[in-house]
Design an enzyme around this catalytic site. Structure first.
Site, short mmCIF file in Angstrom:
data_model
loop_
_atom_site.label_atom_id
_atom_site.label_comp_id
_atom_site.label_asym_id
_atom_site.label_seq_id
_atom_site.Cartn_x
_atom_site.Cartn_y
_atom_site.Cartn_z
N LYS A 1 35.86 -5.84 32.70
CA LYS A 1 34.84 -6.25 33.68
C LYS A 1 33.81 -7.18 33.06
CE LYS A 1 34.92 -2.86 37.26
NZ LYS A 1 34.60 -3.23 38.59
N LYS B 1 48.50 -5.72 36.08
CA LYS B 1 48.53 -4.98 37.34
C LYS B 1 48.13 -5.90 38.50
CE LYS B 1 43.88 -3.10 37.78
NZ LYS B 1 43.04 -2.02 38.22
N LYS C 1 42.83 -7.63 43.02
CA LYS C 1 42.18 -8.60 43.92
C LYS C 1 41.46 -9.67 43.13
CE LYS C 1 40.12 -4.41 45.44
NZ LYS C 1 39.70 -3.48 46.40
P1 AMP Z 1 39.95 -0.49 43.04
O1 AMP Z 1 40.46 -1.54 43.96
O2 AMP Z 1 39.94 -0.93 41.61
O3 AMP Z 1 38.69 0.15 43.53
O4 AMP Z 1 41.05 0.67 43.06
C1 AMP Z 1 41.13 1.64 44.09
C2 AMP Z 1 42.31 2.55 43.86
O5 AMP Z 1 43.53 1.79 43.86
C3 AMP Z 1 42.27 3.29 42.51
O6 AMP Z 1 42.79 4.60 42.69
C4 AMP Z 1 43.20 2.50 41.64
O7 AMP Z 1 43.82 3.30 40.65
C5 AMP Z 1 44.26 2.03 42.66
N1 AMP Z 1 44.86 0.76 42.24
C6 AMP Z 1 44.23 -0.45 42.09
N2 AMP Z 1 45.12 -1.40 41.70
C7 AMP Z 1 46.34 -0.77 41.59
C8 AMP Z 1 47.64 -1.22 41.23
N3 AMP Z 1 47.89 -2.48 40.93
N4 AMP Z 1 48.64 -0.30 41.24
C9 AMP Z 1 48.41 0.99 41.57
N5 AMP Z 1 47.21 1.47 41.93
C10 AMP Z 1 46.18 0.60 41.94
#
Ligand code: AMP
Ligand code: TRP
Length: 379
Positions: A151, A243, A246
């Protein structure tokens, strides 16, 4: 439940600084299709725009499945806007992102009669508990976390002991995992469904729960288990070494729940695969792109990886595999996209849902925080 204050007093200072600084190597996992009765399940997502396939398969789909199929358990899902504040956004953008996040969750099928849905910032108890936990977390533990490094755009080997790194890293980004632990512990959660990328934060949360219980001689916080979804990590379509995210500047690497069928098809067609002919195989090292597509199919169909590999053998080439993946995603998302558009036009309804969620979340949060304050001597 509480030990006498005298026995506590002596051990307090010593225990307080005696945090295990090495994260446990044992992953505290539970199977998500085998949730014990009367569990308290908690998770959050950051309002950083629309939900993508990784969020959906790694988190939100399992939130929906869990909350729809476990009537004896309690489900609390939040939009982590305080966490999102660690990356600066103009106020109007943050506000719109918050609406997009709540609309995406509702459109993805979360049912507010089965779960509480709310904004983190509407429940001030998060910030209050976060302070207590920040005071109990060593800088060394936070320094070992990997998320602040990405980050703050630092390399994974960087350390806060480096003057330059320290200057360019905000304290909020560094302390982020203590706030995350507060989110989870505030509801005395037993299970946290998240993607693979959150395992390290969950480990820290368990360490803090243990430390708090030991320090005060109580058995107050359960040690929350990570519920890893079967599709633990969905990878970028263009670079299957990373991974899906966004924040990826290459937009074709990420499919959103709100993408049109044409956009989905075009992104999947452009996905990086390989030129290996013959049988399909799941081999993340040798065939990362194809394995990512197989993982996506498995996440959408609820079949195991082995079953998925067997079921795609009839597809004769890479185009056939990609068309099949596109079709599955388009089917999964078609109704969600329409509902999302309708919900976003109805902000009064979204405000109403969040207000109800806030009231229900606060009821639990304020009771628990009162107990926590009493344990630490601030009642
Ligand atoms: P975030 O968008 O970072 O707030 O992530 C929200 C949820 O989505 C969290 O539980 C992350 O672990 C899951 N997550 C985000 N990106 C991925 C990904 N590429 N594959 C699997 N889970 C994801
Ligand atoms: N850090 C999580 C992410 O980046 C979001 C989050 C904040 C969270 N608080 C949480 C996830 C509590 C689970 C539980 O995705």
């Amino acid at each position: 439940m509480l030990c006498s204050r005298s026995t506590r007093a002596v051990a307090l200072a010593r225990r307080y600084s005696n945090v295990s600084s090495t994260p446990s190597t044992i992953q505290e996992l539970d199977r998500y299709d085998n949730l014990p009765q009367n569990s308290r399940v908690f998770s959050m997502i950051q309002p950083t725009g629309r939900i993508h396939l990784g969020n959906y398969l790694g988190a939100v789909k399992s939130w929906r499945t869990l909350s729809n199929s476990n009537p004896t358990s309690r489900f609390i899902f939040g939009i982590a806007d305080l966490h999102a504040f660690t990356s600066f956004k103009p106020a109007s953008e943050l506000k719109e992102n918050r609406y997009q996040a709540i609309a995406s969750l509702l459109a993805s099928g979360l049912d507010t009669s089965k779960c509480i849905l709310y904004f983190q910032s509407a429940v001030p108890e998060h910030s209050e508990l976060s302070w207590f936990l920040t005071c109990m977390t060593s800088m060394g533990q936070l320094n070992r976390m990997t998320q602040w490094k990405s980050k703050a755009q630092q390399s994974q080997t960087s350390s806060i002991t480096d003057e330059k790194v320290m200057e360019s890293t905000k304290a909020g980004v560094f302390c982020y995992p203590a706030l995350q632990a507060a989110d989870i512990l505030l509801y005395r959660s037993t299970h946290v469904p998240v993607g693979d990328d959150q395992s390290q934060h969950l480990e820290l949360c368990r360490n803090l729960a243990k430390l708090f219980n030991n320090t005060y001689g109580v058995d107050y916080f359960p040690l929350p288990k990570t519920l890893l979804t079967p599709a633990k990590k969905i990878l970028s379509l263009k670079n299957p070494e990373k991974k899906m995210s966004k924040s990826d500047p290459v937009q074709a690497s990420c499919v959103y729940v709100t993408d049109s069928p044409e956009q989905i098809q075009s992104k999947i067609r452009k996905a990086t695969t390989d030129s290996i002919q013959g049988d399909w195989s799941f081999d993340p090292v040798e065939r990362p792109g194809v394995s990512n597509l197989i993982n996506i199919i498995s996440g959408l169909t609820n079949e195991s990886i082995e079953e998925t590999v067997a079921s795609v053998q009839h597809l004769k080439d890479h185009k056939g595999l990609k068309d099949y993946v596109s079709e599955l995603i388009i089917n999964e998302f078609s109704d969600k996209r329409q509902l999302y558009d309708e919900l976003l036009k109805n902000k009064d309804y979204l405000d109403h849902v969040c207000k109800e969620g806030r009231d229900s979340a606060r009821e639990v949060a304020s009771k628990n925080l009162g107990e926590i304050k009493s344990i630490v001597g601030m009642d």
